[in-house]
Write a protein that holds these residues in place. Sequence first.
Motif, PDB file in Angstrom:
ATOM      1  N   UNK A 148       0.827  -1.205   0.000  1.00  0.00           N
ATOM      2  CA  UNK A 148       0.000   0.000   0.000  1.00  0.00           C
ATOM      3  C   UNK A 148       0.859   1.251   0.000  1.00  0.00           C
ATOM      4  N   UNK A 149       1.929   1.238   0.789  1.00  0.00           N
ATOM      5  CA  UNK A 149       2.828   2.389   0.855  1.00  0.00           C
ATOM      6  C   UNK A 149       3.452   2.668  -0.503  1.00  0.00           C
ATOM      7  N   UNK A 150       3.867   1.608  -1.206  1.00  0.00           N
ATOM      8  CA  UNK A 150       4.477   1.779  -2.531  1.00  0.00           C
ATOM      9  C   UNK A 150       3.466   2.335  -3.532  1.00  0.00           C
ATOM     10  N   UNK A 151       2.227   1.859  -3.460  1.00  0.00           N
ATOM     11  CA  UNK A 151       1.185   2.339  -4.376  1.00  0.00           C
ATOM     12  C   UNK A 151       0.877   3.807  -4.118  1.00  0.00           C
ATOM     13  N   UNK A 152       0.716   4.168  -2.846  1.00  0.00           N
ATOM     14  CA  UNK A 152       0.406   5.552  -2.503  1.00  0.00           C
ATOM     15  C   UNK A 152       1.566   6.485  -2.875  1.00  0.00           C
ATOM     16  N   UNK A 153       2.802   5.999  -2.718  1.00  0.00           N
ATOM     17  CA  UNK A 153       3.967   6.816  -3.071  1.00  0.00           C
ATOM     18  C   UNK A 153       4.011   7.086  -4.574  1.00  0.00           C
ATOM     19  N   UNK A 154       3.495   6.156  -5.375  1.00  0.00           N
ATOM     20  CA  UNK A 154       3.453   6.348  -6.823  1.00  0.00           C
ATOM     21  C   UNK A 154       2.285   7.243  -7.228  1.00  0.00           C
ATOM     22  N   UNK A 155       1.173   7.121  -6.533  1.00  0.00           N
ATOM     23  CA  UNK A 155      -0.030   7.867  -6.887  1.00  0.00           C
ATOM     24  C   UNK A 155       0.007   9.331  -6.439  1.00  0.00           C
ATOM     25  N   UNK A 156       0.718   9.597  -5.354  1.00  0.00           N
ATOM     26  CA  UNK A 156       0.680  10.944  -4.776  1.00  0.00           C
ATOM     27  C   UNK A 156       2.074  11.433  -4.421  1.00  0.00           C
ATOM     28  N   UNK A 157       2.220  12.752  -4.489  1.00  0.00           N
ATOM     29  CA  UNK A 157       3.515  13.368  -4.232  1.00  0.00           C
ATOM     30  C   UNK A 157       3.876  14.276  -5.386  1.00  0.00           C
ATOM     31  N   UNK A 158       5.084  14.822  -5.414  1.00  0.00           N
ATOM     32  CA  UNK A 158       5.504  15.711  -6.502  1.00  0.00           C
ATOM     33  C   UNK A 158       5.377  15.033  -7.864  1.00  0.00           C
ATOM     34  N   UNK A 159       4.659  15.664  -8.767  1.00  0.00           N
ATOM     35  CA  UNK A 159       4.467  15.096 -10.100  1.00  0.00           C
ATOM     36  C   UNK A 159       3.128  14.428 -10.303  1.00  0.00           C
ATOM     37  N   UNK A 160       2.349  14.262  -9.243  1.00  0.00           N
ATOM     38  CA  UNK A 160       1.021  13.655  -9.374  1.00  0.00           C
ATOM     39  C   UNK A 160       0.073  14.692  -9.962  1.00  0.00           C
ATOM     40  N   UNK A 161      -0.109  14.649 -11.261  1.00  0.00           N
ATOM     41  CA  UNK A 161      -0.929  15.652 -11.949  1.00  0.00           C
ATOM     42  C   UNK A 161      -1.469  15.067 -13.245  1.00  0.00           C
ATOM     43  N   UNK A 162      -2.614  15.562 -13.639  1.00  0.00           N
ATOM     44  CA  UNK A 162      -3.235  15.143 -14.901  1.00  0.00           C
ATOM     45  C   UNK A 162      -3.014  16.244 -15.929  1.00  0.00           C
ATOM     46  N   UNK A 163      -2.412  15.870 -17.044  1.00  0.00           N
ATOM     47  CA  UNK A 163      -2.075  16.831 -18.079  1.00  0.00           C
ATOM     48  C   UNK A 163      -3.269  17.091 -18.996  1.00  0.00           C
ATOM     49  N   UNK A 164      -3.356  18.295 -19.541  1.00  0.00           N
ATOM     50  CA  UNK A 164      -4.451  18.600 -20.473  1.00  0.00           C
ATOM     51  C   UNK A 164      -4.307  17.798 -21.763  1.00  0.00           C
ATOM     52  N   UNK A 165      -5.415  17.576 -22.478  1.00  0.00           N
ATOM     53  CA  UNK A 165      -5.379  16.729 -23.687  1.00  0.00           C
ATOM     54  C   UNK A 165      -4.560  17.313 -24.820  1.00  0.00           C
ATOM     55  N   UNK A 166      -4.232  18.610 -24.745  1.00  0.00           N
ATOM     56  CA  UNK A 166      -3.454  19.228 -25.825  1.00  0.00           C
ATOM     57  C   UNK A 166      -2.000  18.762 -25.844  1.00  0.00           C
ATOM     58  N   UNK A 167      -1.521  18.218 -24.747  1.00  0.00           N
ATOM     59  CA  UNK A 167      -0.124  17.784 -24.696  1.00  0.00           C
ATOM     60  C   UNK A 167       0.023  16.444 -25.403  1.00  0.00           C
ATOM     61  N   UNK A 168       0.942  16.380 -26.341  1.00  0.00           N
ATOM     62  CA  UNK A 168       1.124  15.168 -27.133  1.00  0.00           C
ATOM     63  C   UNK A 168       2.295  14.316 -26.660  1.00  0.00           C
ATOM     64  N   UNK A 169       3.319  14.960 -26.071  1.00  0.00           N
ATOM     65  CA  UNK A 169       4.490  14.199 -25.617  1.00  0.00           C
ATOM     66  C   UNK A 169       5.392  15.108 -24.786  1.00  0.00           C
ATOM     67  N   UNK A 170       6.269  14.481 -24.026  1.00  0.00           N
ATOM     68  CA  UNK A 170       7.233  15.196 -23.188  1.00  0.00           C
ATOM     69  C   UNK A 170       8.609  14.603 -23.454  1.00  0.00           C
ATOM     70  N   UNK A 171       9.588  15.463 -23.563  1.00  0.00           N
ATOM     71  CA  UNK A 171      10.957  14.997 -23.858  1.00  0.00           C
ATOM     72  C   UNK A 171      11.924  15.671 -22.901  1.00  0.00           C
ATOM     73  N   UNK A 172      12.811  14.885 -22.283  1.00  0.00           N
ATOM     74  CA  UNK A 172      13.826  15.419 -21.378  1.00  0.00           C
ATOM     75  C   UNK A 172      15.215  15.093 -21.904  1.00  0.00           C
ATOM     76  N   UNK A 173      16.078  16.103 -21.941  1.00  0.00           N
ATOM     77  CA  UNK A 173      17.484  15.933 -22.313  1.00  0.00           C
ATOM     78  C   UNK A 173      18.351  16.386 -21.147  1.00  0.00           C
ATOM     79  N   UNK A 174      19.205  15.496 -20.642  1.00  0.00           N
ATOM     80  CA  UNK A 174      20.161  15.877 -19.602  1.00  0.00           C
ATOM     81  C   UNK A 174      21.265  14.833 -19.537  1.00  0.00           C
ATOM     82  N   UNK A 175      22.275  15.104 -18.716  1.00  0.00           N
ATOM     83  CA  UNK A 175      23.451  14.238 -18.662  1.00  0.00           C
ATOM     84  C   UNK A 175      23.238  13.050 -17.735  1.00  0.00           C
TER      85      UNK A 175
END
Length: 213
Positions: A11-38
């Motif tokens: 349960x703790x692992x599930x809740x940690x994935x479901x909630x916290x920084x980054x738990x957000x629903x994106x609008x339908x206009x977003x088609x993809x996300x790309x990250x570039x870093x080292x």
Amino acid sequence: MVNPGKRMNILQAILALRHGPGAAILPPEITRIHMDFAMKWNNGHFGPRKFWKTCLPRLKFWNPAIPMIVNRTLDQSAPAKMSIYFRQAALSSDAPSALSTKLSTLPLAQQPRSSTENEHPAPEPEENERVVTIDMKDVHSDQILAEFLSKTGASLVQPTPDERSEMRQIEERTERAAIDRAIVKKYIDDKNREERMMAMARQEAEAIKMANQ
């Protein structure tokens, strides 16, 4: 039947994935996300790496249909940038995306995927897309997330009353476990100290006995 301790860990692992920084629903206009870093955290790449580790899994959990590509490089001097692709307003939100149709027809080996060798840098937007970028270099992950939420208009996911109750139970269990560990550690430390004192006493007694012979 799963024992209560194991169930609580799951349960703790599930809740940690479901909630916290980054738990957000994106609008339908977003088609993809790309990250570039080292690959490594130094030279200004700590924030992007932490965002990738802590925030991106939750974003993917709540937005499974949106491709999220992570392209890393061995060049620590390289920029750290996030590219957010939006479907143009002129394209109906309920119409199939030209990009998704194009990608689905590509062989699996040619489809964009995450890379650790800078194989898939952020592409140019498609004809019906626009791209918004975030400069992540030397930026804390919290600031990256705040800018991401502002530029995407994402809706934060709030825990339900039942989930809040479960979170409190987990916190209480964690606190009790910390107290129990402290008690056990003190018992072991006291026992070890007593055994060392007994060993020293035996050595002294043996030394006195040898001296008196």
